[in-house]
Design a protein around this motif. Sequence first.
Motif, PDB file in Angstrom:
ATOM      1  N   PHE A  39       0.899  -1.493   0.124  1.00 36.39           N
ATOM      2  CA  PHE A  39       0.205  -0.146   0.101  1.00 36.39           C
ATOM      3  C   PHE A  39       0.734   1.201   0.000  1.00 36.39           C
ATOM      4  O   PHE A  39      -0.242   2.173   0.132  1.00 36.39           O
ATOM      5  CB  PHE A  39      -0.960  -0.143   1.291  1.00 36.39           C
ATOM      6  N   ARG A  40       2.151   0.863   0.471  1.00 33.58           N
ATOM      7  CA  ARG A  40       2.827   1.789  -0.368  1.00 33.58           C
ATOM      8  C   ARG A  40       2.076   2.701  -1.550  1.00 33.58           C
ATOM      9  O   ARG A  40       3.350   3.893  -2.386  1.00 33.58           O
ATOM     10  CB  ARG A  40       4.553   2.236   0.370  1.00 33.58           C
ATOM     11  N   SER A  41       2.294   1.575  -2.604  1.00 36.95           N
ATOM     12  CA  SER A  41       2.064   2.106  -4.237  1.00 36.95           C
ATOM     13  C   SER A  41       0.886   2.577  -4.307  1.00 36.95           C
ATOM     14  O   SER A  41      -0.178   2.564  -3.663  1.00 36.95           O
ATOM     15  CB  SER A  41       2.784   1.139  -4.473  1.00 36.95           C
ATOM     16  N   ALA A  42       0.883   4.265  -5.014  1.00 36.59           N
ATOM     17  CA  ALA A  42       0.089   4.534  -4.576  1.00 36.59           C
ATOM     18  C   ALA A  42      -1.767   3.850  -5.805  1.00 36.59           C
ATOM     19  O   ALA A  42      -1.959   4.382  -5.682  1.00 36.59           O
ATOM     20  CB  ALA A  42      -0.040   6.391  -5.182  1.00 36.59           C
ATOM     21  N   PRO A  43      -0.381   3.196  -7.027  1.00 36.37           N
ATOM     22  CA  PRO A  43      -1.099   2.496  -7.757  1.00 36.37           C
ATOM     23  C   PRO A  43      -2.358   0.689  -7.579  1.00 36.37           C
ATOM     24  O   PRO A  43      -3.215   1.231  -7.687  1.00 36.37           O
ATOM     25  CB  PRO A  43      -0.055   2.507  -9.309  1.00 36.37           C
ATOM     26  N   PHE A  44      -1.413   0.872  -6.323  1.00 37.95           N
ATOM     27  CA  PHE A  44      -1.937  -0.442  -5.602  1.00 37.95           C
ATOM     28  C   PHE A  44      -2.745   0.005  -4.895  1.00 37.95           C
ATOM     29  O   PHE A  44      -4.203  -0.503  -5.120  1.00 37.95           O
ATOM     30  CB  PHE A  44      -0.773  -1.188  -4.947  1.00 37.95           C
ATOM     31  N   ILE A  88      -7.681  -1.912 -13.371  1.00 37.87           N
ATOM     32  CA  ILE A  88      -7.590  -2.692 -12.510  1.00 37.87           C
ATOM     33  C   ILE A  88      -5.964  -3.568 -11.537  1.00 37.87           C
ATOM     34  O   ILE A  88      -5.301  -2.505 -11.418  1.00 37.87           O
ATOM     35  CB  ILE A  88      -9.308  -2.955 -11.209  1.00 37.87           C
ATOM     36  N   THR A  89      -6.229  -4.385 -12.434  1.00 36.57           N
ATOM     37  CA  THR A  89      -5.530  -5.385 -12.368  1.00 36.57           C
ATOM     38  C   THR A  89      -3.735  -5.011 -12.928  1.00 36.57           C
ATOM     39  O   THR A  89      -3.060  -4.711 -12.456  1.00 36.57           O
ATOM     40  CB  THR A  89      -6.075  -6.587 -13.059  1.00 36.57           C
ATOM     41  N   ASN A  90      -4.236  -3.892 -14.546  1.00 38.00           N
ATOM     42  CA  ASN A  90      -2.401  -3.327 -14.925  1.00 38.00           C
ATOM     43  C   ASN A  90      -1.972  -2.478 -13.084  1.00 38.00           C
ATOM     44  O   ASN A  90      -0.962  -2.569 -12.971  1.00 38.00           O
ATOM     45  CB  ASN A  90      -3.067  -2.794 -16.101  1.00 38.00           C
ATOM     46  N   THR A  91      -2.735  -1.455 -12.455  1.00 41.84           N
ATOM     47  CA  THR A  91      -2.360  -0.672 -11.859  1.00 41.84           C
ATOM     48  C   THR A  91      -2.048  -1.645 -10.791  1.00 41.84           C
ATOM     49  O   THR A  91      -1.194  -1.279  -9.883  1.00 41.84           O
ATOM     50  CB  THR A  91      -3.615   0.042 -11.957  1.00 41.84           C
ATOM     51  N   ALA A  92      -2.862  -2.681 -10.373  1.00 37.25           N
ATOM     52  CA  ALA A  92      -2.475  -3.079  -9.001  1.00 37.25           C
ATOM     53  C   ALA A  92      -1.126  -3.730  -8.545  1.00 37.25           C
ATOM     54  O   ALA A  92      -0.071  -4.082  -8.092  1.00 37.25           O
ATOM     55  CB  ALA A  92      -3.815  -4.402  -8.489  1.00 37.25           C
ATOM     56  N   VAL A  93      -0.566  -4.517 -10.204  1.00 38.71           N
ATOM     57  CA  VAL A  93       0.753  -5.587  -9.590  1.00 38.71           C
ATOM     58  C   VAL A  93       1.600  -4.127 -10.759  1.00 38.71           C
ATOM     59  O   VAL A  93       3.337  -4.964 -10.426  1.00 38.71           O
ATOM     60  CB  VAL A  93       0.271  -6.189 -11.261  1.00 38.71           C
ATOM     61  N   SER A  94       1.142  -2.692 -11.020  1.00 34.51           N
ATOM     62  CA  SER A  94       2.093  -1.987 -12.146  1.00 34.51           C
ATOM     63  C   SER A  94       3.389  -1.336 -11.374  1.00 34.51           C
ATOM     64  O   SER A  94       2.902  -0.675  -9.681  1.00 34.51           O
ATOM     65  CB  SER A  94       1.315  -0.817 -12.229  1.00 34.51           C
ATOM     66  N   GLY A  95       4.212  -1.902 -11.190  1.00 41.12           N
ATOM     67  CA  GLY A  95       5.680  -1.475 -10.307  1.00 41.12           C
ATOM     68  C   GLY A  95       6.020  -2.467  -9.556  1.00 41.12           C
ATOM     69  O   GLY A  95       7.024  -2.530  -8.516  1.00 41.12           O
TER      70      GLY A  95
END
Length: 478
Positions: free
Chosen positions: A257-262, A373-380
């Motif tokens: 949750f430190r990742s804003a996209p996640f 949603i899935t793309n943004t969740a796993v991005s990075g």
Amino acid sequence: MPELTRSPLPRRRQLLVLAVCCMSLLIVSLDNTVLNVALPSIRRDLGASVSGLQWTIDAYTLVLASLLMLAGSTADRIGRRKVFVTGLVVFALGSLLCSLAPNLEALIAFRALQAVGGSMLNPVAMSIITNTFTEPAERARAIGVWGGVVGVSMAAGPLVGGVLVETVGWRAIFWINLPVALVALLLTLRCVPESRAPRPRRPDPVGQLLVAALLGSLTYAIIETDPLFAGIAAGALAGLLFYEPRRREPLIDLRFFRSAPFSGATVIAVAAFAALGGFLFLNTLYLQDVRGLTPLRAGLFMLPMAGMTLVFAPLSGRLTGARGPRLPLLFSGAAMTAGALLFAAFGAETDDALLFTGYVVFGIGFGLVNTPITNTAVSGMPLAQAGVASAVASTSRQVGQTLGVAVVGALLAAGTRGGGSLSDFAAAARSGYWVVTACGLVVFVAGALTSGKWARGTAERTARRLSVEEPDSPARTP
């Protein structure tokens, strides 16, 4: 431990494996859209209240949400095919028992059993696809086909449910799962190779219990307006926040949750599927109880929404691949907000032209939201953590649908308590549409805030930290 899979498989066998995985997704996804059309019939046949109808949906999505991550990690540990076969058997058994349920309480219990089986299917199917299609381009196409089945289930659900309820009865909506599950089971035993993760995650029973307690008590508190269970939910959340960071391999890695996209993907998934759950619940009851439509006509009325979802889901995948998730998320949030607003502020349900316009616009919005949603969740995320991040996104979808039905249903029940008139029903439904409108607005705002340059920077920093702490996990580029 080596990866136990015979790959690459012959092309024909790969396609059979993909077909099996699509069958599992179809029956799990179809069950919710089909059931919505049957709610008024169940209400009359079993004497169910509005809260009882809520539980027939939420018992399924709640158990599914609670067990998705556990099922995925268990499959990695003991064998994906083994867990997948077990899931098919349990899901088919639950479907058969649902069709035989003598009362509402039994139906709710058997829906929960269905969900236990369903939790072993979708996350495990994704792992099977990943291990079967080892070439990146082929894997992307296979995942695209698998994801498109959600659109098929939405398009087919209202019509199939309407036909079955009107011609045979609501119990028939559970019978259709049996032949599909049987064919999938036979093909799995014949075609799907066994596989396990090289280093499966350790079990986290305390985390699993806390997640189940949080989701279950929160849903009960909303549906039954019970402050005691609201307190239990708060305690379970506090327990998760205290306990999970102290585990080496937690069920939910809070560092993500430190990742804003996640974080944004999690919020968007909850809001989008809360909007869908609430929207379907309201429209099914309104079309049949207020407008007096038959189940088949109600299903036909809702086809424009399902059709738009079917059309725009693959377009969203192409747009996300070419331009990133920002545009699909913004378009999705705007369309879902506008579609719900037609019902909340302009009484779209009273005018057929506005009604169909609302369905089309809302369907476009929902069709656009799933892929980003899935793309943004796993991005990075590091590659080794991408599966876990995707599982959290899938869980968020089920949580959203559970909460959407709970909140909207609670408003509907409060407005019609004591045997309210149809005008009371319509007024209470209007409050529910405002909740759906707010959820669409959350999708738009969260998409705008968590898909820009600043947000991508937080994803890159999170990936570097996770890669340092887990050096075997190369960072995935956004």
